[in-house]
Design a protein around this motif. Structure first.
Motif, PDB file in Angstrom:
ATOM      1  N   SER A 161      39.845 -29.946  13.017  1.00  0.00           N
ATOM      2  CA  SER A 161      38.406 -29.780  13.208  1.00  0.00           C
ATOM      3  C   SER A 161      37.739 -30.147  11.882  1.00  0.00           C
ATOM      4  CB  SER A 161      38.075 -28.351  13.635  1.00  0.00           C
ATOM      5  OG  SER A 161      38.711 -27.417  12.799  1.00  0.00           O
ATOM      6  N   SER A 162      36.974 -31.220  11.907  1.00  0.00           N
ATOM      7  CA  SER A 162      36.387 -31.732  10.666  1.00  0.00           C
ATOM      8  C   SER A 162      34.907 -31.366  10.579  1.00  0.00           C
ATOM      9  CB  SER A 162      36.570 -33.248  10.577  1.00  0.00           C
ATOM     10  OG  SER A 162      35.828 -33.891  11.583  1.00  0.00           O
ATOM     11  N   ARG A 163      34.417 -31.415   9.357  1.00  0.00           N
ATOM     12  CA  ARG A 163      33.026 -31.092   9.088  1.00  0.00           C
ATOM     13  C   ARG A 163      32.694 -31.616   7.698  1.00  0.00           C
ATOM     14  NH1 ARG A 163      30.506 -24.931   9.140  1.00  0.00           N
ATOM     15  NH2 ARG A 163      28.330 -25.546   9.366  1.00  0.00           N
ATOM     16  N   ASP A 164      31.439 -31.884   7.454  1.00  0.00           N
ATOM     17  CA  ASP A 164      31.012 -32.293   6.122  1.00  0.00           C
ATOM     18  C   ASP A 164      31.451 -31.230   5.109  1.00  0.00           C
ATOM     19  OD1 ASP A 164      29.034 -33.950   4.328  1.00  0.00           O
ATOM     20  OD2 ASP A 164      28.506 -31.829   4.058  1.00  0.00           O
ATOM     21  N   SER A 165      32.111 -31.652   4.031  1.00  0.00           N
ATOM     22  CA  SER A 165      32.674 -30.695   3.077  1.00  0.00           C
ATOM     23  C   SER A 165      31.610 -29.841   2.391  1.00  0.00           C
ATOM     24  CB  SER A 165      33.539 -31.404   2.038  1.00  0.00           C
ATOM     25  OG  SER A 165      32.806 -32.393   1.347  1.00  0.00           O
ATOM     26  N   GLU A 166      30.417 -30.371   2.220  1.00  0.00           N
ATOM     27  CA  GLU A 166      29.324 -29.585   1.624  1.00  0.00           C
ATOM     28  C   GLU A 166      28.923 -28.445   2.577  1.00  0.00           C
ATOM     29  OE1 GLU A 166      27.470 -30.405  -1.335  1.00  0.00           O
ATOM     30  OE2 GLU A 166      28.833 -32.047  -1.836  1.00  0.00           O
ATOM     31  N   LYS A 167      28.877 -28.743   3.871  1.00  0.00           N
ATOM     32  CA  LYS A 167      28.535 -27.715   4.860  1.00  0.00           C
ATOM     33  C   LYS A 167      29.650 -26.683   4.973  1.00  0.00           C
ATOM     34  CE  LYS A 167      25.415 -30.562   7.558  1.00  0.00           C
ATOM     35  NZ  LYS A 167      25.184 -31.237   8.827  1.00  0.00           N
ATOM     36  N   VAL A 168      30.886 -27.115   4.839  1.00  0.00           N
ATOM     37  CA  VAL A 168      32.012 -26.178   4.835  1.00  0.00           C
ATOM     38  C   VAL A 168      31.841 -25.195   3.682  1.00  0.00           C
ATOM     39  CG1 VAL A 168      34.497 -25.932   4.476  1.00  0.00           C
ATOM     40  CG2 VAL A 168      33.635 -27.732   5.973  1.00  0.00           C
ATOM     41  N   ALA A 169      31.536 -25.716   2.502  1.00  0.00           N
ATOM     42  CA  ALA A 169      31.358 -24.852   1.326  1.00  0.00           C
ATOM     43  C   ALA A 169      30.225 -23.855   1.551  1.00  0.00           C
ATOM     44  CB  ALA A 169      31.093 -25.703   0.091  1.00  0.00           C
ATOM     45  N   ASP A 170      29.082 -24.327   2.053  1.00  0.00           N
ATOM     46  CA  ASP A 170      27.946 -23.427   2.296  1.00  0.00           C
ATOM     47  C   ASP A 170      28.328 -22.327   3.282  1.00  0.00           C
ATOM     48  OD1 ASP A 170      26.443 -25.047   0.634  1.00  0.00           O
ATOM     49  OD2 ASP A 170      25.429 -26.092   2.272  1.00  0.00           O
ATOM     50  N   SER A 171      29.018 -22.695   4.339  1.00  0.00           N
ATOM     51  CA  SER A 171      29.401 -21.730   5.362  1.00  0.00           C
ATOM     52  C   SER A 171      30.438 -20.738   4.825  1.00  0.00           C
ATOM     53  CB  SER A 171      29.939 -22.471   6.581  1.00  0.00           C
ATOM     54  OG  SER A 171      30.132 -21.588   7.647  1.00  0.00           O
TER      55      SER A 171
ATOM     56  N   GLU B  16      28.652 -11.418  -5.698  1.00  0.00           N
ATOM     57  CA  GLU B  16      28.365 -12.819  -6.052  1.00  0.00           C
ATOM     58  C   GLU B  16      29.271 -13.338  -7.171  1.00  0.00           C
ATOM     59  OE1 GLU B  16      26.196 -15.205  -4.767  1.00  0.00           O
ATOM     60  OE2 GLU B  16      25.846 -13.792  -3.136  1.00  0.00           O
ATOM     61  N   ASP B  17      29.570 -12.498  -8.166  1.00  0.00           N
ATOM     62  CA  ASP B  17      30.388 -12.978  -9.291  1.00  0.00           C
ATOM     63  C   ASP B  17      31.864 -13.136  -8.916  1.00  0.00           C
ATOM     64  OD1 ASP B  17      30.758 -10.188  -9.121  1.00  0.00           O
ATOM     65  OD2 ASP B  17      31.156 -10.029 -11.279  1.00  0.00           O
ATOM     66  N   LYS B  18      32.245 -12.699  -7.725  1.00  0.00           N
ATOM     67  CA  LYS B  18      33.631 -12.837  -7.259  1.00  0.00           C
ATOM     68  C   LYS B  18      33.800 -13.983  -6.261  1.00  0.00           C
ATOM     69  CE  LYS B  18      35.101  -9.182  -9.421  1.00  0.00           C
ATOM     70  NZ  LYS B  18      35.730  -9.341 -10.698  1.00  0.00           N
ATOM     71  N   ILE B  19      32.682 -14.546  -5.803  1.00  0.00           N
ATOM     72  CA  ILE B  19      32.754 -15.654  -4.853  1.00  0.00           C
ATOM     73  C   ILE B  19      33.143 -16.918  -5.615  1.00  0.00           C
ATOM     74  CG2 ILE B  19      31.431 -17.113  -3.263  1.00  0.00           C
ATOM     75  CD1 ILE B  19      29.776 -14.628  -2.559  1.00  0.00           C
ATOM     76  N   LEU B  20      34.085 -17.634  -5.069  1.00  0.00           N
ATOM     77  CA  LEU B  20      34.567 -18.845  -5.711  1.00  0.00           C
ATOM     78  C   LEU B  20      33.451 -19.873  -5.858  1.00  0.00           C
ATOM     79  CD1 LEU B  20      37.922 -19.266  -3.751  1.00  0.00           C
ATOM     80  CD2 LEU B  20      37.609 -18.272  -6.021  1.00  0.00           C
ATOM     81  N   ASP B  21      33.617 -20.725  -6.845  1.00  0.00           N
ATOM     82  CA  ASP B  21      32.683 -21.805  -7.071  1.00  0.00           C
ATOM     83  C   ASP B  21      32.630 -22.722  -5.853  1.00  0.00           C
ATOM     84  OD1 ASP B  21      31.095 -23.402  -9.207  1.00  0.00           O
ATOM     85  OD2 ASP B  21      32.489 -24.875  -8.341  1.00  0.00           O
ATOM     86  N   ARG B  22      31.478 -23.222  -5.541  1.00  0.00           N
ATOM     87  CA  ARG B  22      31.265 -24.081  -4.383  1.00  0.00           C
ATOM     88  C   ARG B  22      32.238 -25.258  -4.357  1.00  0.00           C
ATOM     89  NH1 ARG B  22      27.577 -28.113  -2.598  1.00  0.00           N
ATOM     90  NH2 ARG B  22      26.731 -27.569  -0.562  1.00  0.00           N
ATOM     91  N   GLN B  23      32.513 -25.826  -5.519  1.00  0.00           N
ATOM     92  CA  GLN B  23      33.399 -26.986  -5.590  1.00  0.00           C
ATOM     93  C   GLN B  23      34.822 -26.635  -5.159  1.00  0.00           C
ATOM     94  OE1 GLN B  23      32.169 -30.111  -6.228  1.00  0.00           O
ATOM     95  NE2 GLN B  23      34.172 -30.769  -5.499  1.00  0.00           N
ATOM     96  N   VAL B  24      35.236 -25.396  -5.353  1.00  0.00           N
ATOM     97  CA  VAL B  24      36.565 -24.964  -4.919  1.00  0.00           C
ATOM     98  C   VAL B  24      36.685 -25.096  -3.400  1.00  0.00           C
ATOM     99  CG1 VAL B  24      38.140 -22.973  -4.736  1.00  0.00           C
ATOM    100  CG2 VAL B  24      36.925 -23.428  -6.886  1.00  0.00           C
ATOM    101  N   PHE B  25      35.641 -24.685  -2.679  1.00  0.00           N
ATOM    102  CA  PHE B  25      35.655 -24.799  -1.218  1.00  0.00           C
ATOM    103  C   PHE B  25      35.645 -26.265  -0.775  1.00  0.00           C
ATOM    104  CE2 PHE B  25      33.618 -20.571  -1.799  1.00  0.00           C
ATOM    105  CZ  PHE B  25      34.584 -19.816  -1.151  1.00  0.00           C
ATOM    106  N   ILE B  26      34.856 -27.062  -1.461  1.00  0.00           N
ATOM    107  CA  ILE B  26      34.793 -28.496  -1.135  1.00  0.00           C
ATOM    108  C   ILE B  26      36.159 -29.140  -1.356  1.00  0.00           C
ATOM    109  CG2 ILE B  26      33.825 -30.722  -1.880  1.00  0.00           C
ATOM    110  CD1 ILE B  26      31.179 -29.121  -2.456  1.00  0.00           C
TER     111      ILE B  26
END
Length: 182
Positions: free
Chosen positions: A92-102, A114-124
């Motif tokens: 199941s594919s999706r735009d990687s930026e939208k994956v990170a936001d979600s 918030e300080d424990k949430i991984l950096d957005r780029q990690v999700f991308i």
């Protein structure tokens, strides 16, 4: 009925795929069924020694069901292919930026500071690495993998054609759709 595995990353429509599998008559294991402390902290899927600890548990689960979605299937699809070379796999594919936001939104909803949430780029990077891993693994296995943007193009037609199933006469079971802040 053969096995089918949804191997897309988190936040790419995996829950929707589970609902689709159920509508198509598959006995479906909807994830994640793995204990959260192992899922988040053990990194069991990164080390061969840890795989050995969980291999039997995973194999046992695959024997009990026909279809699988979410965790841990995206991390162990090679092993599942080894066990079931005639199985079908859907990324199941999706735009990687939208994956990170979600993903970030999901962590916030879970109450992670918030300080424990991984950096957005990690999700991308995690999503893109998973996509590339799946494409590379299945490149010489024609007919085994369907890449499908389920969140952008919902519908059962492609899925049913891939699985050789009739298209059900029901509304598409889109689940887990949400509005969030980034």
């Amino acid at each position: 009925m053969g096995k089918v595995f949804c191997i897309g990353m988190f936040k790419t429509g995996t829950s929707t795929m589970g609902a689709v599998f159920q509508c198509l008559g598959y006995q479906t294991l909807n994830g994640p069924w793995w204990p959260k402390d192992i899922m988040i902290f053990d990194d069991w899927y990164k080390t061969p020694e840890k795989w050995n600890n969980y291999r039997d548990v995973i194999k046992n689960k695959t024997e009990q069901y026909d279809a699988f979605q979410d965790y841990p299937w995206m991390f162990c699809f090679e092993m599942c292919y080894e066990w079931y070379p005639d199985a079908k796999f859907i990324f199941s594919s999706r735009d990687s930026e939208k994956v990170a936001d979600s993903d970030i939104n999901m962590w916030r909803k879970e109450g992670v500071p918030e300080d424990k949430i991984l950096d957005r780029q990690v999700f991308i990077d995690r999503y893109e690495n998973q996509y590339n891993r799946a494409i590379e693994f299945f490149k010489d296995k024609p007919g085994s993998l369907l890449v499908l943007g389920i969140t952008e193009n919902p519908g059962c037609d492609e899925i049913c054609k891939f699985l050789n199933k009739p298209v059900p006469n029901i509304p598409f079971p889109h689940t887990n759709k949400g509005v969030y802040r980034v």
